[in-house]
Design a protein around this motif. Structure first.
Motif, short mmCIF file in Angstrom:
data_model
loop_
_atom_site.label_atom_id
_atom_site.label_comp_id
_atom_site.label_asym_id
_atom_site.label_seq_id
_atom_site.Cartn_x
_atom_site.Cartn_y
_atom_site.Cartn_z
N LEU A 107 8.71 8.44 9.64
CA LEU A 107 7.61 7.33 9.45
C LEU A 107 6.42 7.57 10.17
CD1 LEU A 107 10.02 4.35 9.60
CD2 LEU A 107 9.07 5.51 7.47
N SER A 108 6.25 8.54 11.22
CA SER A 108 4.99 8.71 12.28
C SER A 108 4.12 9.46 11.06
CB SER A 108 5.42 9.48 13.28
OG SER A 108 6.20 8.95 14.08
N ASP A 109 4.72 10.60 10.39
CA ASP A 109 3.67 11.11 9.55
C ASP A 109 3.90 11.01 8.04
OD1 ASP A 109 5.92 12.75 9.42
OD2 ASP A 109 4.88 14.32 10.36
N ASN A 110 4.98 10.25 7.68
CA ASN A 110 5.27 10.04 6.38
C ASN A 110 5.76 11.36 5.72
OD1 ASN A 110 4.67 7.23 6.25
ND2 ASN A 110 2.43 7.66 6.13
N THR A 111 6.60 11.87 6.40
CA THR A 111 7.23 13.19 5.64
C THR A 111 8.40 12.71 5.00
OG1 THR A 111 6.62 14.45 7.70
CG2 THR A 111 8.51 15.22 6.44
N ILE A 112 8.75 13.20 3.88
CA ILE A 112 9.87 12.94 3.41
C ILE A 112 10.46 14.31 2.83
CG2 ILE A 112 11.32 11.90 1.37
CD1 ILE A 112 8.70 9.55 1.07
N LYS A 113 11.62 14.66 2.95
CA LYS A 113 12.34 15.90 2.36
C LYS A 113 13.57 15.74 2.22
CE LYS A 113 12.56 18.14 6.98
NZ LYS A 113 12.17 19.18 7.92
N SER A 114 14.19 16.77 1.70
CA SER A 114 15.77 16.88 1.24
C SER A 114 16.03 17.98 2.15
CB SER A 114 15.88 17.34 -0.31
OG SER A 114 17.05 17.68 -0.52
N LYS A 115 17.27 17.58 2.70
CA LYS A 115 18.02 18.64 3.67
C LYS A 115 19.42 19.04 2.94
CE LYS A 115 17.26 18.02 8.40
NZ LYS A 115 17.38 16.93 9.68
N PRO A 116 19.86 20.19 3.13
CA PRO A 116 21.14 20.67 2.52
C PRO A 116 22.29 20.21 3.36
CG PRO A 116 19.87 22.57 3.48
CD PRO A 116 19.00 21.43 3.46
N VAL A 117 23.22 19.89 2.70
CA VAL A 117 24.68 19.43 3.62
C VAL A 117 25.31 20.95 3.71
CG1 VAL A 117 26.63 18.36 3.80
CG2 VAL A 117 24.74 17.12 3.22
N THR A 118 25.77 21.42 4.78
CA THR A 118 26.31 22.55 4.68
C THR A 118 27.90 22.37 4.60
OG1 THR A 118 26.42 22.70 7.25
CG2 THR A 118 24.38 23.72 6.32
N LYS A 144 1.01 -1.13 0.16
CA LYS A 144 0.04 -0.01 -0.15
C LYS A 144 0.99 1.23 -0.05
CE LYS A 144 -3.23 2.38 2.90
NZ LYS A 144 -3.77 2.25 4.46
N LEU A 145 0.90 2.08 -1.08
CA LEU A 145 1.82 3.21 -1.25
C LEU A 145 1.32 4.31 0.03
CD1 LEU A 145 4.09 4.39 -2.78
CD2 LEU A 145 2.11 5.37 -4.38
N LEU A 146 2.09 4.68 0.66
CA LEU A 146 1.70 5.76 1.77
C LEU A 146 2.21 7.04 1.32
CD1 LEU A 146 2.90 3.56 5.03
CD2 LEU A 146 0.42 4.04 3.83
N LYS A 147 3.38 6.99 0.50
CA LYS A 147 3.85 8.33 0.18
C LYS A 147 4.93 8.30 -0.86
CE LYS A 147 4.91 12.74 1.34
NZ LYS A 147 4.19 14.09 1.53
N THR A 148 4.83 9.23 -1.66
CA THR A 148 5.84 9.25 -2.96
C THR A 148 6.67 10.72 -2.80
OG1 THR A 148 4.22 7.89 -4.34
CG2 THR A 148 6.11 9.05 -5.22
N PHE A 149 7.86 10.66 -2.96
CA PHE A 149 8.30 11.98 -3.05
C PHE A 149 9.24 11.95 -4.19
CE2 PHE A 149 12.76 13.83 -1.84
CZ PHE A 149 12.32 15.22 -1.58
N GLU A 150 9.09 12.93 -5.09
CA GLU A 150 10.21 13.03 -6.53
C GLU A 150 11.22 13.96 -6.04
OE1 GLU A 150 7.81 13.22 -10.03
OE2 GLU A 150 6.47 11.57 -9.37
N TYR A 151 12.37 13.60 -6.57
CA TYR A 151 13.47 14.56 -6.49
C TYR A 151 14.26 14.57 -7.66
CZ TYR A 151 16.50 10.40 -5.72
OH TYR A 151 16.96 9.07 -5.88
N GLU A 152 15.14 15.80 -7.88
CA GLU A 152 15.75 16.02 -9.10
C GLU A 152 17.09 15.37 -8.93
OE1 GLU A 152 17.76 19.99 -10.93
OE2 GLU A 152 15.80 20.16 -9.90
N LEU A 153 17.47 14.43 -10.08
CA LEU A 153 18.58 13.71 -10.01
C LEU A 153 19.75 14.73 -10.12
CD1 LEU A 153 17.84 10.98 -12.56
CD2 LEU A 153 17.65 10.79 -10.08
N LYS A 154 20.84 14.13 -9.25
CA LYS A 154 21.86 15.23 -9.02
C LYS A 154 23.20 14.31 -9.19
CE LYS A 154 23.11 18.81 -5.87
NZ LYS A 154 23.21 19.25 -4.32
#
Lengths: 719, 125
Positions: A38-49, A13-23
């Motif tokens: 995984l509690s709220d199915n957030t997916i995000k990208s974070k920058p490395v400083t 069962k698909l809960l979340k899809t996150f698309e991102y730019e290839l790099k």
């Protein structure tokens, strides 16, 4: 197979899809990390400083940084805030240099309660980076079992409920590799992280990292064993993490200076080609070569670390494993690792448990497993070791912790501290392989005495004392754990430096910080406290560096250049140190020296020490070790090596053993050795820039550039 | 198929290296040649693959294979450029160059033999 895989997939069962730019990677970094809750199915990208790269480098450094920011001093391992972070490091994914595909896993440990890091092979870390991510950071808990899939060619991350796949690794990895690969050829582009059913019932769960072996045509695994991260993984209801990336080439890591990397790599390949057969024969027998050496030098843990050798050790030495291993010339756990220590027994028929009668592949055994589940439990049967290795792996259990805790249970059983009633009928005498195997299956089923043993040595000590009236002091002496982690498999009794190598670690007694037994005991290169302290500064720092960069330790000193013995400091393997300096410079484009290499580690190492403080650990009292690791606890132990100990009493302590009872001699020797350990702590703390309670001073934090306000705040409370 | 040598006939004119790199890399550059000629003591050493196949065994991706004509070849698609084969070649006849992603070796095409003025290299079936 195809049809059944379709069925499994259909149940997702698909809960979340996150698309991102290839790099593309740039000089070893993608400059971003993947955050998943995984509690709220957030997916995000974070920058490395830039700060992160300068101060924490990558791998274990990134893991520690993210976890530090995610948890408070009150967070427990099973709180949703706890994270599992996996990262390779800038050099990770290099295909030319041996041992450059490691992943580092960081989390709060169920057994120690503080931060733990584990270094593991397999393809996950490098493929994750090539898919576009320097690290994956997983927080929260899913409601039902999920799989996280990272598609590195199409730029897509999904969280999928996956109810029907197996939990046990050996089945799950085949299912998922088949499911996510487009073809036979595509299988090598998949890597799966998984655990197993026993991780759900114990605190010593581990993680398996997979890679596809095209010659054997099956999926292989390596383990992030230490600290119970598999237990955290299953507590978060993660069934598996899957990454897919097709297109690995020699320059996918986009190093600044590819030519230098080519030359360094080829030099190492040639060195291994020319010298491995004459040195450790890693390509033929993996780390199992160590069994004989350890036994010869009285360092092979036997009967819960009572003794260092056994007449039957030959039965589990590399000569025996040679008969079992199906050696190929490409047994590396990442491309280009010509040291090729990842041995397997391709076909082994199981005799017990839920898969009895099935023919399976056993990945290993490695030295630690052989010594842990074998000699330390008084079991010298290669088939038991294979069976145990297999079930530990597929159940998601750390073989080192399992071996050490079983040995502890056996000694307790033989001393009448626990009995058949308590163990539910298991006669856990040393050498009883049937009982030991059943204990493991109980962990798999989550029942019986397996549930108690699966809590680890530290908690068993408490239970045995509180519920069965055992003497807590005796349990403290023979329970081979420190900081809540079970000892790995070297007998440190006769080497003070190695006692420090285990006791003064950040995460618990694991040899990956400092292995100084030969330098100290055999070669007598560390005669003074200052010498030992210097070694206990340099080597932990140097070894930490592997974990910042996605590297394996073995190609550093399990193969050495022909002229190494004639160098100034053979134990450091100067030529290889220079290789690493050049490798880092060539990948990142940032020129470093061998001194800066140590500084990079020192920063992260001290940060981890402060992290321990934040979690309520990390002071002198937590560097305490069980006396079994420092000297003979019992009369039996003393008398087994009476000549050695009598001589020491006479020559080092100034005590005449003539006519004295063994009890008295044990006592006098103990007083001496315990004082020596405390003096060692003093010397090491001083060398590391810590105060007498083992706290990094503000000057040290400032010198290392990690005097961040929240770091200083934690430390100040202790100064 | 295999390229054989008679070093005693070689004059070290370098023609074979030029031809090889021209055929395979479109430039005359001895560093991109799969055959190398060097002085050895008073004589000459012609270093070229003898098609022994040791590299097939050490390739982690099975990119190196023996073709039907007996020649050992590299499938560039499968190769990940680890250079294990370079370090493990018993005769040091697997080569690499910073401009080229994959290692390269003699595939017994015979172009060098055709242009060798002294007959120091020749193809044998």
């Amino acid at each position: 197979m195809k049809e059944s895989i379709e069925k499994l997939k259909k149940a997702h069962k698909l809960l979340k899809t996150f698309e991102y730019e290839l790099k593309e990677v740039n000089r070893g970094y993608t400059d971003r990390t993947l955050y998943i809750n995984l509690s709220d199915n957030t997916i995000k990208s974070k920058p490395v400083t830039q700060e992160m790269k300068d101060k924490f480098i990558g791998g274990r450094g990134f893991g520690l940084w993210y976890l530090w920011n995610a948890v408070t001093g009150n967070t427990k391992w099973n709180n949703p805030e706890n994270e599992i972070i996996i990262s390779t490091g800038p050099i990770g994914g290099t295909t030319q240099y041996p041992g450059a595909g490691k992943s580092l896993v960081v989390s709060l440990s169920p057994t120690t309660g503080t931060v733990v890091d584990s270094n593991v092979g397999g393809y996950f870390g490098p493929l994750l980076k090539f898919a576009g991510w320097d690290a994956i950071e997983i927080q929260g808990k899913a409601e039902k079992d999920v799989i996280v899939f990272i598609d590195g060619n199409n730029g897509k991350v999904t969280i999928e409920e996956a109810p029907e796949e197996a939990v046990d690794t050996h089945i799950l990895i085949e299912q998922l590799t088949e499911m996510y690969a487009d073809s036979e050829e595509d299988k090598r582009n998949i890597s799966v992280v998984s655990s197993g059913r026993a991780a759900e019932h114990t605190l010593i769960g581990m993680l398996n990292f997979s890679f596809y072996d095209p010659r054997r045509k099956f999926v292989r695994i390596k383990q992030a064993g230490r600290g119970g991260i598999g237990t955290v993984f299953r507590d978060k209801k993660i069934k598996a993490l899957v990454v897919k990336y097709a297109g690995v080439k020699g320059d996918t890591n986009k190093p600044a200076d590819k030519d230098t990397i080519n030359k360094l790599g080829i030099k190492m390949h040639k060195e291994i080609h020319d010298l491995d057969d004459m040195q450790n024969s890693m390509r033929k027998t993996g780390t199992s070569y160590l069994v004989k050496i350890m036994n010869d030098y009285d360092l092979l843990p036997t009967h819960n670390f009572k003794f260092g050798s056994h007449p039957e050790a030959e039965k589990i030495s590399s000569a025996e494993w040679k008969k079992w291993f199906t050696v190929t010339k490409t047994d590396g756990c990442w491309y280009g690792c010509t040291l090729a220590c990842a041995k397997t027994v391709d076909v082994y028929e199981l005799k017990t448990g839920p898969y009895k009668g099935q023919k399976v592949c056993v990945d290993g055994p490695e030295y630690e497993t052989i010594a842990g589940v074998g000699s330390n439990c008084g079991i010298f049967d290669p088939e038991y070791i294979l069976e145990c290795n297999f079930y530990c792996d597929t159940y998601g259990i750390d073989t080192i912790s399992f071996g050490t805790l079983t040995a502890f249970v056996m000694e307790c059983y033989e001393n009448g501290i626990i009995n058949k009633e308590i163990t539910g009928g298991l006669e856990l005498n040393f050498g009883n392989k049937e009982a030991a195997m059943e204990l493991l299956h109980q962990m798999g089923r989550g029942e019986g005495f397996g549930l108690i043993a699966g809590q680890g040595v530290r908690r068993m000590k408490k239970i045995f004392a509180e519920e069965y009236g055992a003497d807590p002091d005796f349990l403290q002496d023979i329970g081979m754990e420190a900081k809540g982690m079970e000892y790995s498999e070297y007998l440190p009794k006769e080497s003070l430096a190695q006692q420090g190598g285990y006791g003064l670690t950040n995460k618990g007694p694991q040899h990956d910080e400092a292995w100084l037994i030969f330098m100290d005991m055999v070669n007598n290169q560390l005669p003074t406290f200052e010498d030992k302290a210097e070694a206990l500064h340099y080597f932990p720092m140097f070894r930490t560096w592997f974990g910042l960069n996605g590297l394996c330790k073995l190609p550093w000193n399990d193969i050495v250049p022909e002229d190494n013995a004639r160098t100034d400091e053979p134990a450091k393997v100067p030529e290889h140190v220079q290789n690493y300096v050049d490798l880092f410079s060539a990948v990142t484009g940032k020129k470093i020296t061998k001194e800066e290499l140590i500084l990079q580690s020192e920063r992260v190492y001290n940060f981890q020490r402060v992290f321990n403080l934040k979690m309520g650990f990390g002071t002198r009292e937590h560097d305490r070790i069980p006396y079994r690791s420092a000297g003979p606890v019992t009369v039996e132990e003393y008398e087994s090596r009476a000549d050695r100990y009598d001589k020491q009493l006479k020559e080092l302590v100034g005590f005449d053993p003539e006519g004295k009872s063994t009890e008295e001699k044990v006592k006098v020797l103990r007083k001496y050795r315990e004082e020596q350990y405390q003096k060692l702590c003093d010397a090491v703390y001083k060398r590391r820039g810590w105060n007498e309670n083992g706290i990094p001073t503000l000057e040290t934090l400032k010198r290392l550039g990690i005097d961040y306000p929240d770091v200083v705040e934690v430390v100040k409370k202790h100064l | 198929m295999i390229l054989k040598t008679k070093p005693e006939l070689c004059t070290q004119c370098g023609q074979c290296e030029k031809v090889c790199s021209r055929v395979w890399f479109k430039e005359e550059n001895p560093e991109k040649s799969a055959i190398r000629v060097n002085s050895k003591g008073d004589g000459v050493l012609i270093n070229v693959c003898n098609q022994c196949g040791e590299c097939i065994e050490v390739c982690p991706t099975e990119a190196i294979y023996r073709a039907k004509n007996g020649v050992v070849r590299i499938d560039k698609e499968k190769c990940v450029g680890c250079y294990s084969c370079v370090g493990f070649c018993p005769t040091m006849s697997m080569f690499f160059h910073k401009d080229v992603q994959e290692p390269f070796k003699c595939v017994a095409c015979g172009m060098c033999a055709k242009e060798c003025p002294t007959g120091a290299i020749y193809l044998e079936k």
